[in-house]
Structure formats: structure tokens, C-alpha cells
Design a protein around this motif. Structure first.
Motif, short mmCIF file in Angstrom:
data_model
loop_
_atom_site.label_atom_id
_atom_site.label_comp_id
_atom_site.label_asym_id
_atom_site.label_seq_id
_atom_site.Cartn_x
_atom_site.Cartn_y
_atom_site.Cartn_z
N ALA A 189 34.04 41.14 36.98
CA ALA A 189 33.67 40.17 38.01
C ALA A 189 34.48 40.39 39.29
CB ALA A 189 33.87 38.74 37.49
N THR A 190 35.76 40.59 39.14
CA THR A 190 36.63 40.81 40.29
C THR A 190 36.25 42.10 41.02
OG1 THR A 190 38.44 39.59 39.27
CG2 THR A 190 39.03 41.12 41.04
N ARG A 243 32.90 41.66 42.89
CA ARG A 243 33.07 40.84 44.10
C ARG A 243 33.75 41.64 45.19
NH1 ARG A 243 37.48 38.67 45.34
NH2 ARG A 243 38.19 38.29 43.21
N ALA A 302 25.06 39.01 38.14
CA ALA A 302 26.10 38.74 39.14
C ALA A 302 25.79 39.46 40.45
CB ALA A 302 27.47 39.15 38.61
N GLU A 333 30.33 35.74 40.83
CA GLU A 333 31.08 36.16 39.66
C GLU A 333 30.72 35.34 38.42
OE1 GLU A 333 35.48 37.07 40.53
OE2 GLU A 333 34.86 35.71 42.13
#
Length: 189
Positions: free
Chosen positions: A90-91, A94, A165, A171
Motif C-alpha cells: 500500500a505504501t 501510494r 487500490a 491504500e
């Protein structure tokens, strides 16, 4: 550290396929991004774009396997380790501005229905990642059959959540997947 022309071509192809897909990436663009001549590309990859793509998929497979191993090893608890994988993805997604998703999934989807070396490379990558998760779960005491099935579930869920996502530019699908996968892993302990 200086990289070889072949390595530059593979890395450039992997990044381009990751961002634009296999279909949207041309051999001339790969050469330009790799700072290589078109002749060099065909010298190292006489099979053309498909051969470069297979090498790029294998590179991406190894790259993600290293990230996956690191995330899985970051926590003693296997449930927390699976959640850590989702948070890491997710990080990274993003921070890339939602463009650096999984090149293996992107390429696999674009080449569905073909019996090609690309599809075989994509399938091998996904199986390898499932095996990494399964190995981690077995090391934590899960039965081999359960660990293999959960390994498949974890990778399938993370891959789907990553696409969601990207599309939603959030996220949350990956974070939700991580939490739910952790809950699922805990039921086996």
C-alpha cells in the motif's frame, strides 16, 4: 556500480511494463529508456518484444520475491507478517502515485488466452510467491496443506487488492485485505 546493457534493457522493460502494460510498451521505447541501441535489444533478445518481456517478468518476479521475503520475515507472528506485506504494498503504491502496480499481473491480464512464454513466466512468478508465503506459514507451524492453500489465498487477495487500490487511488483496499488475511491466518493457529 555499472550495469550491463542487457541488465539495463531488462530493468527498463520491467519498469515500462509495470507502468504502461505489455501492449503499451514498444521495443523502441525500451531501447531508449535503457540507453541502448535497437540492435543491442535484438542482439540480447532475438525473440523481440516477447523475449524482453519474459526477462522483465522474471526480473520483476525476483524483485517482488525479495520484498515479500523481507515483509514476511519482519514479524514473528505469521498473521502480522501477512498484514505487513499488505501495508508495504500500500505504501509503495501510494508513493508511486498509483502507477507502480504489479507488472506480472498487468502482463498476465493483457496476454490471457495465449499459451505463451509470457503467460508461463507470469504463472511461475505467482506460484513462487505463493510458495514463499506457504513456506513462512509452515515455519510457523501450520500444516503443509493449509499453508499451501493459504499461500494461494494471500497472493490472490493481495494481487486483487493492489489492482483495486490502483483504480480507486486508495491504500484502503490493500489495508483491508491485510487485516482480513491476518484474521484468516490466525484462525489456523
Amino acid at each position: 556500480m555499472q550495469t550491463s546493457t542487457r541488465d539495463r534493457i531488462v530493468v527498463a522493460a520491467a519498469r515500462l511494463v509495470q507502468r504502461q502494460g505489455y501492449v503499451g510498451t514498444g521495443i523502441k521505447q525500451i531501447a531508449k529508456e535503457a540507453e541502448a541501441t535497437l540492435g543491442s535489444v535484438y542482439h540480447f533478445f532475438p525473440g523481440g518484444k516477447e523475449a524482453v518481456a519474459v526477462a522483465a517478468i522474471r526480473h520483476s518476479d525476483e524483485e517482488f520475491a525479495a520484498i515479500l521475503r523481507e515483509a514476511l520475515d519482519s514479524e514473528d507472528d505469521p498473521a502480522a507478517a501477512v498484514d505487513a506485506c499488505a501495508r508495504l504494498l500500500a505504501t509503495a503504491l501510494r508513493e508511486s502515485g498509483w502507477v507502480d502496480g504489479c507488472p506480472v499481473t498487468a502482463t498476465a491480464l493483457e496476454t490471457l488466452g495465449t499459451d505463451s512464454e509470457i503467460q508461463r513466466a507470469c504463472a511461475a512468478a505467482l506460484r513462487g510467491w505463493q510458495d514463499l508465503v506457504a513456506t513462512r506459514l509452515m515455519a510457523a507451524g501450520l500444516a503443509a496443506d493449509d499453508a499451501r492453500e493459504l499461500g494461494g489465498t494471500v497472493i490472490s487477495t493481495l494481487e486483487g487488492a493492489e489492482v483495486t487500490a490502483q483504480v480507486t487511488r486508495s491504500e484502503e483496499p490493500l489495508l483491508q485485505a491485510g487485516r482480513q488475511l491476518a484474521r484468516l491466518v490466525r484462525t489456523y493457529r
